[in-house]
Design an enzyme around this catalytic site. Structure first.
Site, mmCIF file in Angstrom:
data_model
loop_
_atom_site.group_PDB
_atom_site.id
_atom_site.type_symbol
_atom_site.label_atom_id
_atom_site.label_comp_id
_atom_site.label_asym_id
_atom_site.label_seq_id
_atom_site.Cartn_x
_atom_site.Cartn_y
_atom_site.Cartn_z
ATOM 1 N N GLY A 33 0.873 -0.971 0.116
ATOM 2 C CA GLY A 33 -0.055 -0.060 0.133
ATOM 3 C C GLY A 33 0.963 1.102 -0.035
ATOM 4 N N GLU A 68 6.019 4.052 10.556
ATOM 5 C CA GLU A 68 6.341 4.959 9.473
ATOM 6 C C GLU A 68 5.931 6.221 9.762
ATOM 7 O OE1 GLU A 68 8.917 4.469 6.846
ATOM 8 O OE2 GLU A 68 8.490 6.290 7.340
ATOM 9 N N ALA A 122 4.685 11.405 5.213
ATOM 10 C CA ALA A 122 3.394 11.971 4.901
ATOM 11 C C ALA A 122 3.267 11.520 3.425
ATOM 12 C CB ALA A 122 3.442 13.252 5.306
ATOM 13 N N LYS A 172 4.046 6.724 17.818
ATOM 14 C CA LYS A 172 3.237 7.065 16.390
ATOM 15 C C LYS A 172 1.940 7.684 16.626
ATOM 16 C CE LYS A 172 2.140 6.839 12.336
ATOM 17 N NZ LYS A 172 2.324 6.441 10.901
ATOM 18 N N ALA A 231 0.815 9.129 19.270
ATOM 19 C CA ALA A 231 0.968 10.432 19.871
ATOM 20 C C ALA A 231 1.471 11.515 18.774
ATOM 21 C CB ALA A 231 1.958 10.623 21.040
ATOM 22 N N ARG A 250 8.613 28.751 19.625
ATOM 23 C CA ARG A 250 8.099 27.589 20.485
ATOM 24 C C ARG A 250 6.947 26.763 19.831
ATOM 25 N NH1 ARG A 250 6.708 31.289 25.383
ATOM 26 N NH2 ARG A 250 6.053 32.386 23.720
ATOM 27 N N GLY A 269 -10.639 20.776 6.766
ATOM 28 C CA GLY A 269 -10.672 19.816 7.638
ATOM 29 C C GLY A 269 -9.639 18.703 7.376
ATOM 30 N N GLY A 308 -7.924 15.241 6.684
ATOM 31 C CA GLY A 308 -8.459 13.765 6.039
ATOM 32 C C GLY A 308 -7.214 12.790 5.948
ATOM 33 N N CYS A 318 -4.831 8.367 8.434
ATOM 34 C CA CYS A 318 -4.088 8.123 9.776
ATOM 35 C C CYS A 318 -4.828 8.937 10.764
ATOM 36 C CB CYS A 318 -2.641 8.302 9.522
ATOM 37 S SG CYS A 318 -1.842 7.187 9.000
ATOM 38 N N LYS A 327 -5.361 15.580 0.179
ATOM 39 C CA LYS A 327 -4.417 16.664 0.001
ATOM 40 C C LYS A 327 -3.755 16.610 -1.252
ATOM 41 C CE LYS A 327 -0.292 14.601 2.183
ATOM 42 N NZ LYS A 327 0.683 14.654 3.229
HETATM 43 C C1 UDX Z 1 -1.950 1.247 6.424
HETATM 44 C C2 UDX Z 1 -2.436 1.822 7.408
HETATM 45 O O1 UDX Z 1 -3.488 2.941 7.024
HETATM 46 C C3 UDX Z 1 -1.602 2.537 8.212
HETATM 47 O O2 UDX Z 1 -2.024 3.152 9.367
HETATM 48 C C4 UDX Z 1 -0.782 1.770 8.586
HETATM 49 O O3 UDX Z 1 0.556 2.639 9.196
HETATM 50 C C5 UDX Z 1 0.090 0.982 7.375
HETATM 51 O O4 UDX Z 1 -0.810 0.379 6.724
HETATM 52 P P1 UDX Z 1 -1.378 1.947 3.830
HETATM 53 O O5 UDX Z 1 -0.177 1.670 3.451
HETATM 54 O O6 UDX Z 1 -1.759 3.376 3.543
HETATM 55 O O7 UDX Z 1 -1.383 2.303 5.433
HETATM 56 O O8 UDX Z 1 -2.658 0.938 3.714
HETATM 57 P P2 UDX Z 1 -3.193 0.364 2.192
HETATM 58 O O9 UDX Z 1 -2.691 1.336 1.027
HETATM 59 O O10 UDX Z 1 -4.683 0.063 2.342
HETATM 60 O O11 UDX Z 1 -2.287 -0.982 1.998
HETATM 61 C C6 UDX Z 1 -2.483 -2.093 2.644
HETATM 62 C C7 UDX Z 1 -2.290 -3.148 1.577
HETATM 63 O O12 UDX Z 1 -2.140 -4.388 2.376
HETATM 64 C C8 UDX Z 1 -3.346 -3.290 0.838
HETATM 65 O O13 UDX Z 1 -2.900 -3.542 -0.488
HETATM 66 C C9 UDX Z 1 -4.048 -4.664 0.966
HETATM 67 O O14 UDX Z 1 -4.409 -5.527 0.206
HETATM 68 C C10 UDX Z 1 -2.835 -5.360 1.671
HETATM 69 N N1 UDX Z 1 -3.320 -6.708 2.839
HETATM 70 C C11 UDX Z 1 -4.103 -6.403 3.858
HETATM 71 C C12 UDX Z 1 -2.521 -7.787 2.675
HETATM 72 O O15 UDX Z 1 -1.641 -7.886 1.700
HETATM 73 N N2 UDX Z 1 -3.168 -8.740 3.538
HETATM 74 C C13 UDX Z 1 -3.910 -8.644 4.661
HETATM 75 O O16 UDX Z 1 -4.208 -9.498 5.415
HETATM 76 C C14 UDX Z 1 -4.452 -7.409 4.617
HETATM 77 C C1 UDX Z 2 0.151 11.916 8.432
HETATM 78 C C2 UDX Z 2 1.449 12.214 9.285
HETATM 79 O O1 UDX Z 2 1.991 13.425 8.718
HETATM 80 C C3 UDX Z 2 2.578 11.338 9.175
HETATM 81 O O2 UDX Z 2 3.840 11.603 9.839
HETATM 82 C C4 UDX Z 2 2.149 9.966 9.174
HETATM 83 O O3 UDX Z 2 3.048 9.063 9.017
HETATM 84 C C5 UDX Z 2 0.802 9.646 8.485
HETATM 85 O O4 UDX Z 2 -0.130 10.415 8.665
HETATM 86 P P1 UDX Z 2 -0.618 12.144 6.146
HETATM 87 O O5 UDX Z 2 -1.874 11.655 6.529
HETATM 88 O O6 UDX Z 2 -0.126 11.732 4.914
HETATM 89 O O7 UDX Z 2 0.365 11.914 6.935
HETATM 90 O O8 UDX Z 2 -0.864 13.635 5.701
HETATM 91 P P2 UDX Z 2 -0.645 15.017 6.472
HETATM 92 O O9 UDX Z 2 0.275 15.842 5.433
HETATM 93 O O10 UDX Z 2 -0.146 14.822 7.748
HETATM 94 O O11 UDX Z 2 -2.066 15.719 6.296
HETATM 95 C C6 UDX Z 2 -3.175 15.267 7.129
HETATM 96 C C7 UDX Z 2 -4.451 16.100 6.827
HETATM 97 O O12 UDX Z 2 -4.299 17.204 7.373
HETATM 98 C C8 UDX Z 2 -4.598 16.511 5.411
HETATM 99 O O13 UDX Z 2 -5.951 16.408 4.988
HETATM 100 C C9 UDX Z 2 -4.216 18.134 5.168
HETATM 101 O O14 UDX Z 2 -4.609 18.683 4.302
HETATM 102 C C10 UDX Z 2 -4.615 18.658 6.381
HETATM 103 N N1 UDX Z 2 -3.721 19.631 7.108
HETATM 104 C C11 UDX Z 2 -2.474 19.590 7.436
HETATM 105 C C12 UDX Z 2 -4.325 20.880 7.266
HETATM 106 O O15 UDX Z 2 -5.786 20.857 6.920
HETATM 107 N N2 UDX Z 2 -3.549 21.893 7.597
HETATM 108 C C13 UDX Z 2 -2.173 21.795 7.923
HETATM 109 O O16 UDX Z 2 -1.675 22.762 8.243
HETATM 110 C C14 UDX Z 2 -1.792 20.641 7.557
#
Ligand code: UDX
Ligand code: UDX
Length: 463
Positions: free
Chosen positions: A12, A162, A165, A221, A223, A261, A272, A274, A277, A340
């Site tokens: 993924g 991990e 972002a 993670k 936190a 700070r 908002g 999205g 995570c 995003k």
């Molecule tokens: C996911 C979670 O969202 C995140 O919180 C976590 O840190 C890492 O895994 P992501 O890589 O973005 O992140 O998920 P996704 O893109 O859905 O990939 C997961 C993959 O695992 C999918 O391709 C799914 O088919 C695969 N999978 C799932 C397996 O191969 N075996 C399983 O049993 C379940």
């Molecule tokens: C996040 C963490 O940043 C990353 O460390 C972790 O591993 C996975 O989750 P990600 O979800 O890829 O990463 O995106 P991020 O850049 O954190 O943005 C999350 C959401 O907050 C997005 O929808 C973004 O548009 C929004 N955002 C971010 C704001 O609305 N304002 C900001 O100032 C920053």
């Protein structure tokens, strides 16, 4: 331990890019990424690297450099696990949709399946690494399953969350702020930690590699994501106050961000947050706090989610109110669907919720996103618990470019901050819209004064 082979379960957004970078930096290690989803593996193996399933700037180049040399994508999960020295678990851990903890706790079904599969096929000692974000103490579950195989194989479990972002995955992997590795305090545990440290230290400064116990690593993670999301909810709370007073959110954000700070990151007001995570991890934190009886702690973090729901909702309400309290049969153009910019990921994107709200008000929605296709948009809407009815889904279409999407629309809503939206020919868009032409900037990226001069009625978050 001399590492020759790495296997990663889950191809993924996390597993794919992370393994591509490990393969790039460690040419003598064979890295195999496996997934249950055959189509996904097929897509990763597409002869045109521009068509791999995950869009991330710079990723195709790395895949083209390493694929077939020391990076492989396969559906033969058993074989990849059996021959690996290190197995990364990078499968998804969605929020539970059933039973105890429904809507809150992480569903660990896939993690358990992985652990059982590893236990079943392993004949040599292995290091198992949790890459997925997991509730604190999940390593214990994995360990308990692995330790009861009874075939004498020894496992060490590490937590290596991990922090990349999406949209900047490759840069984040090449240049992480830190790499976190949690392991058992025993000698064997420390040896396993050293093995992983040696891999990362090929390209990451040793003093940026942090080693802790497993629980600290798992909790860090959750936190970190909670703190980041909290900043977005905090600035979004202030954005609403700005709209009622004469303060401007960009000015406030700049003024507070220059306080060293506080710092300037994650202070951009938006429709908002999205992504896969933030919401999931905070719900998880809340659930864990509650299960230890820490109700105040749980409520404190839950408010971050409530504020985010409020922000998505009030943006939607703003559109309806501004359009004379009815959007029925009116075309609303959406610029952006991804959560995003620079990613094709749409999980938990605010656009889905705004669309759902407007569809329930009988609006017609036309979407343009440079990286998201129509199939995905429909899929996202169908996944909603409120599940917009058949008829309403028929009111959604997607267009090939921003100009087509905006043609004849009563309003344009900017939902994702893609760079290309800033430099559109806004005069041309205005000319082809129904008048008065309303524009709702949910990302605060457009030049309000300039657009008002063209003739738009502009609402910008926090102004
Ligand atoms: C996911 C979670 O969202 C995140 O919180 C976590 O840190 C890492 O895994 P992501 O890589 O973005 O992140 O998920 P996704 O893109 O859905 O990939 C997961 C993959 O695992 C999918 O391709 C799914 O088919 C695969 N999978 C799932 C397996 O191969 N075996 C399983 O049993 C379940
Ligand atoms: C996040 C963490 O940043 C990353 O460390 C972790 O591993 C996975 O989750 P990600 O979800 O890829 O990463 O995106 P991020 O850049 O954190 O943005 C999350 C959401 O907050 C997005 O929808 C973004 O548009 C929004 N955002 C971010 C704001 O609305 N304002 C900001 O100032 C920053």
């Amino acid at each position: 331990m001399n590492i020759k082979r790495i296997c990663c379960i889950g191809a993924g957004y996390v597993g794919g890019p992370t393994m591509a970078v490990i393969a790039q930096k460690c040419p003598e290690i064979q890295v195999t990424v496996v997934d249950l989803n055959e189509q996904r593996i097929k897509d990763w193996n597409d002869s045109d690297v521009g068509r791999i399933p995950i869009f991330e700037p710079g990723l195709s180049e790395i895949v083209s450099e390493t694929r077939g040399k020391n990076l492989f994508f396969s559906t033969d999960i058993d074989e990849a696990i059996a021959s690996a020295d290190i197995v990364f678990i990078s499968v998804n851990t969605p929020t539970k949709t059933y039973g105890t903890g429904k809507g809150m706790a992480a569903d660990l079904k896939y993690i358990e399946l992985c652990a059982r599969q590893i236990a079943r096929v392993s004949t040599t000692d292995k290091i198992v690494v949790e890459k997925s974000t997991l509730p604190v103490r999940t390593a214990q579950t994995i360990k308990s399953i692995l330790d009861h195989t009874g075939n004498g194989v020894k496992f060490q479990i590490l937590s290596n969350p991990e922090f990349l972002a999406e949209g900047s995955a490759v840069t984040d992997l090449h240049n992480p702020d830190r790499v976190l590795i949690g392991g058992d305090v025993s000698l064997e545990g420390q040896n396993a930690i050293d093995v992983l440290v040696n891999i990362y230290s090929r390209w990451v400064d040793r003093n940026k590699i942090l080693t802790t116990n497993v629980w600290s690593s798992e909790l860090s993670k959750l936190a970190a994501n909670a703190f980041l999301a909290q900043r977005v909810s905090s600035i979004n709370a202030i954005s609403e106050l700005c709209e009622r007073t004469e303060a401007s959110i960009n000015e406030v954000s700049r003024a507070i961000g220059m306080d060293s700070r506080i710092g300037s990151n994650f202070l951009k007001a938006s429709v908002g947050f999205g992504g896969s995570c933030f919401q999931k991890d905070i719900l998880n934190l809340v659930y864990i706090a509650r299960s230890y009886g820490l109700n105040e702690v749980a409520e404190y973090w839950e408010q971050v989610i409530k504020m985010n729901n409020h922000q998505k909702n009030r943006f939607s309400i703003k559109i309806v109110q501004t359009l004379y309290n009815t959007v029925s049969d009116k075309k609303i153009a959406f610029l952006g669907w991804a959560f995003k910019k620079n990613t094709n990921d749409t999980r938990e994107s605010a656009s889905i919720y705004v669309a759902d709200y407007l569809l329930q008000e009988n609006a017609k929605i036309s979407v343009y996103d440079p990286k998201v296709n129509f199939k995905q948009i429909l899929f996202d809407l169908e996944q909603l618990p409120s599940k917009s009815s058949e008829r309403k889904i028929q009111n959604v279409e997607s267009a090939i470019d921003a100009y087509t999407t905006c043609k004849d629309a009563h309003a344009v809503a900017v939902l994702t901050e893609w760079d290309e939206f800033v430099n559109l020919d806004w005069k041309r868009i205005y000319k082809n819209m129904t008048k008065p032409a309303f524009l709702f900037d949910g990302r605060g990226v457009l030049d309000k004064i300039n657009l008002e001069q063209i003739g738009f009625k502009v609402y910008k978050i926090g102004e």
